[in-house]
Structures are given as structure tokens and as C-alpha cells.
Design a protein around this motif. Structure first.
Motif, PDB file in Angstrom:
ATOM      1  N   ASP A 127      -5.686   6.148   4.937  1.00  0.00           N
ATOM      2  CA  ASP A 127      -5.995   6.429   3.535  1.00  0.00           C
ATOM      3  C   ASP A 127      -4.900   5.759   2.715  1.00  0.00           C
ATOM      4  O   ASP A 127      -3.713   6.014   2.941  1.00  0.00           O
ATOM      5  CB  ASP A 127      -6.025   7.931   3.273  1.00  0.00           C
ATOM      6  CG  ASP A 127      -7.148   8.626   4.029  1.00  0.00           C
ATOM      7  OD1 ASP A 127      -8.124   7.952   4.406  1.00  0.00           O
ATOM      8  OD2 ASP A 127      -7.044   9.852   4.235  1.00  0.00           O
TER       9      ASP A 127
ATOM     10  N   ARG B  47      -3.553   3.703  -1.155  1.00  0.00           N
ATOM     11  CA  ARG B  47      -3.592   3.638  -2.616  1.00  0.00           C
ATOM     12  C   ARG B  47      -2.766   2.433  -3.072  1.00  0.00           C
ATOM     13  O   ARG B  47      -1.761   2.080  -2.462  1.00  0.00           O
ATOM     14  CB  ARG B  47      -2.999   4.924  -3.177  1.00  0.00           C
ATOM     15  CG  ARG B  47      -2.934   5.004  -4.673  1.00  0.00           C
ATOM     16  CD  ARG B  47      -2.280   6.302  -5.129  1.00  0.00           C
ATOM     17  NE  ARG B  47      -3.137   7.439  -4.810  1.00  0.00           N
ATOM     18  CZ  ARG B  47      -2.699   8.673  -4.619  1.00  0.00           C
ATOM     19  NH1 ARG B  47      -1.419   8.965  -4.699  1.00  0.00           N
ATOM     20  NH2 ARG B  47      -3.534   9.653  -4.346  1.00  0.00           N
TER      21      ARG B  47
ATOM     22  N   SER C 292     -12.446   8.456  -5.546  1.00  0.00           N
ATOM     23  CA  SER C 292     -11.996   8.150  -6.902  1.00  0.00           C
ATOM     24  C   SER C 292     -11.235   9.308  -7.535  1.00  0.00           C
ATOM     25  O   SER C 292     -10.234   9.085  -8.220  1.00  0.00           O
ATOM     26  CB  SER C 292     -13.194   7.783  -7.780  1.00  0.00           C
ATOM     27  OG  SER C 292     -13.799   6.594  -7.280  1.00  0.00           O
TER      28      SER C 292
ATOM     29  N   SER D 106      -1.275   1.148  -7.002  1.00  0.00           N
ATOM     30  CA  SER D 106      -1.248   1.503  -8.422  1.00  0.00           C
ATOM     31  C   SER D 106      -1.787   0.363  -9.287  1.00  0.00           C
ATOM     32  O   SER D 106      -2.264   0.596 -10.385  1.00  0.00           O
ATOM     33  CB  SER D 106       0.166   1.888  -8.861  1.00  0.00           C
ATOM     34  OG  SER D 106       1.052   0.813  -8.691  1.00  0.00           O
TER      35      SER D 106
ATOM     36  N   ASN E 229      -7.950   9.200  -6.030  1.00  0.00           N
ATOM     37  CA  ASN E 229      -7.347   7.880  -6.197  1.00  0.00           C
ATOM     38  C   ASN E 229      -6.867   7.258  -4.891  1.00  0.00           C
ATOM     39  O   ASN E 229      -5.724   6.817  -4.773  1.00  0.00           O
ATOM     40  CB  ASN E 229      -6.204   7.930  -7.216  1.00  0.00           C
ATOM     41  CG  ASN E 229      -5.736   6.540  -7.607  1.00  0.00           C
ATOM     42  OD1 ASN E 229      -6.516   5.583  -7.586  1.00  0.00           O
ATOM     43  ND2 ASN E 229      -4.466   6.409  -7.941  1.00  0.00           N
ATOM     44  N   PHE E 230      -7.761   7.199  -3.881  1.00  0.00           N
ATOM     45  CA  PHE E 230      -7.423   6.475  -2.660  1.00  0.00           C
ATOM     46  C   PHE E 230      -8.678   5.947  -1.984  1.00  0.00           C
ATOM     47  O   PHE E 230      -9.792   6.355  -2.304  1.00  0.00           O
ATOM     48  CB  PHE E 230      -6.593   7.326  -1.699  1.00  0.00           C
ATOM     49  CG  PHE E 230      -7.347   8.408  -0.970  1.00  0.00           C
ATOM     50  CD1 PHE E 230      -7.995   8.158   0.241  1.00  0.00           C
ATOM     51  CD2 PHE E 230      -7.397   9.700  -1.471  1.00  0.00           C
ATOM     52  CE1 PHE E 230      -8.667   9.153   0.915  1.00  0.00           C
ATOM     53  CE2 PHE E 230      -8.061  10.718  -0.799  1.00  0.00           C
ATOM     54  CZ  PHE E 230      -8.707  10.435   0.402  1.00  0.00           C
TER      55      PHE E 230
ATOM     56  N   TYR F  82       0.847  -1.188   0.000  1.00  0.00           N
ATOM     57  CA  TYR F  82       0.000   0.000   0.000  1.00  0.00           C
ATOM     58  C   TYR F  82       0.883   1.238   0.000  1.00  0.00           C
ATOM     59  O   TYR F  82       1.944   1.254   0.623  1.00  0.00           O
ATOM     60  CB  TYR F  82      -0.817   0.088   1.291  1.00  0.00           C
ATOM     61  CG  TYR F  82      -2.015  -0.798   1.401  1.00  0.00           C
ATOM     62  CD1 TYR F  82      -3.055  -0.745   0.486  1.00  0.00           C
ATOM     63  CD2 TYR F  82      -2.142  -1.657   2.487  1.00  0.00           C
ATOM     64  CE1 TYR F  82      -4.175  -1.542   0.626  1.00  0.00           C
ATOM     65  CE2 TYR F  82      -3.265  -2.455   2.647  1.00  0.00           C
ATOM     66  CZ  TYR F  82      -4.286  -2.391   1.718  1.00  0.00           C
ATOM     67  OH  TYR F  82      -5.398  -3.159   1.863  1.00  0.00           O
TER      68      TYR F  82
ATOM     69  N   VAL G 196      -9.639   2.134  -7.282  1.00  0.00           N
ATOM     70  CA  VAL G 196     -10.320   2.520  -6.052  1.00  0.00           C
ATOM     71  C   VAL G 196     -11.502   1.589  -5.820  1.00  0.00           C
ATOM     72  O   VAL G 196     -11.748   1.137  -4.696  1.00  0.00           O
ATOM     73  CB  VAL G 196     -10.760   4.009  -6.121  1.00  0.00           C
ATOM     74  CG1 VAL G 196     -11.742   4.352  -5.009  1.00  0.00           C
ATOM     75  CG2 VAL G 196      -9.542   4.911  -6.069  1.00  0.00           C
TER      76      VAL G 196
END
Length: 189
Positions: free
Chosen positions: A145, A147, A172, A149, A175-176, A110, A153
Motif C-alpha cells: 500500500d 502513497r 481515495s 504526495s 489516500n493510497f 513512495y 490516487v
């Protein structure tokens, strides 16, 4: 209790069956821990911080016990990087994060965008954005929080929601995904 090899039932098997029954019978939070059972008796968390450049790849739970030194390192990693303040991260949040990661079946760690937030940091972020809660669970060490790659989401939020163990927010546009150990709820798009 003696081992009973003639029937194939051992003390360990009986204890395992009892533990599995207890986990599935317990309310909400046990769902996240249940998704971790498939990995054996080990729980692991992998993260990196784009803000500090730090990386964490840690086994934090073995055979039903949290590893004190590992949890201390996770707390340090998830600190408020703006103020360098450390708070004890709620172990339920770490379990939810690890369970969702296992469900996503990825090796990628993550990216931690936000773990613990001091009240000062939370107030500053609230002044800059409408999406920051006044009484954010980040200030209690109960939220993260995150993310990836390699996953969307939507995929991350679906995995976290499957655990039915806390709050899951979809961001969204940024992006997380927000994961916390508070009440079971979802929001965002």
C-alpha cells in the motif's frame, strides 16, 4: 557469434531484439518489466516509512539480475513494522511498484503504508476495518500500500493499471493505492 559491423547488426543487438520479443510475448507479468526497460539495464525503488522513519533508495536489478543484498534490504524495509517480522517480498510486486513509479515520472519516493503483514497484524486490521481481506496478499509478501504526495490516487492507480501485471486498489478516502502481483484486477474509488 562474431560481431557483424558491416550491416550494423551486433550480437548484443540481436540478443536485445530477442529479449524484447520474448518479454512482449510472455503473459501478463512481463508488462510491468517491459515498462522498466526504458530505464536501461537498471531497476530502482525509492520508499520511506512514516512509521519507522526509514528510507530506501536502492538499485535492486542490474543487467537482468536481481541483486541479492539489495533484495534482502527491501525485504527488511517492507517488514511488518508492528511485529518486526520479515518475509521475502515477491520480486514481481517490487517490479510493478518500480514500473508504476517510472511511469509517474517523479523523484519523490513512495511512502510505504503497508508491505508484509503477519497473520496476527492482518487479523487485528480486519477487526478494525472492513477493507482488509482475510487472505490478503500482504501476508504472502505480494502486496504493498503506497502513497505519493505529488500524485493523486487516480494517477497512481492509472500508472499501476497500465502495467497490467497484478491487482490495483484505489483507496481515495485514505489516500493510497494498493499494488500486488496477484491476478490482474482493479477495485475501489
Amino acid at each position: 557469434m562474431a560481431e557483424n559491423s558491416s550491416s550494423g547488426l551486433t550480437r548484443r543487438a540481436l540478443l536485445g531484439a530477442f529479449a524484447a520479443t520474448t518479454l512482449t510475448a510472455a503473459p501478463t507479468f512481463s508488462n510491468a518489466a517491459g515498462y522498466l526497460r526504458g530505464g536501461g539495464d537498471i531497476r530502482r525503488i525509492r520508499m520511506y516509512s512514516g512509521r519507522t522513519g526509514e528510507r530506501l533508495d536502492m538499485i535492486y536489478w542490474i543487467d537482468g539480475k536481481y541483486l541479492k543484498d539489495s533484495v534482502k534490504e527491501i525485504n527488511q524495509f517492507m517488514r511488518d513494522w508492528r511485529t518486526d517480522q520479515v518475509k521475502t517480498i515477491d520480486l514481481r510486486t517490487i517490479d510493478i511498484m518500480a514500473a508504476a513509479h517510472n511511469l509517474l515520472d517523479v523523484n519523490e519516493p513512495y511512502m510505504l503504508l503497508s508491505g508484509y503483514r503477519s497473520p496476527q497484524t492482518n487479523a487485528m486490521l480486519r477487526r478494525r476495518s472492513r477493507g482488509v481481506a482475510k487472505n490478503s496478499l500482504h501476508m504472502k509478501g505480494q502486496a504493498a500500500d503506497l502513497r505519493l504526495s505529488s500524485r493523486s490516487v487516480s494517477q497512481m492507480a492509472r500508472a499501476a493499471s497500465t502495467c497490467r501485471a497484478g491487482g490495483v486498489g484505489r483507496y481515495s478516502r485514505s489516500n493510497f493505492v494498493h499494488m500486488d502481483c496477484g491476478a490482474v484486477r482493479t477495485w475501489g474509488g
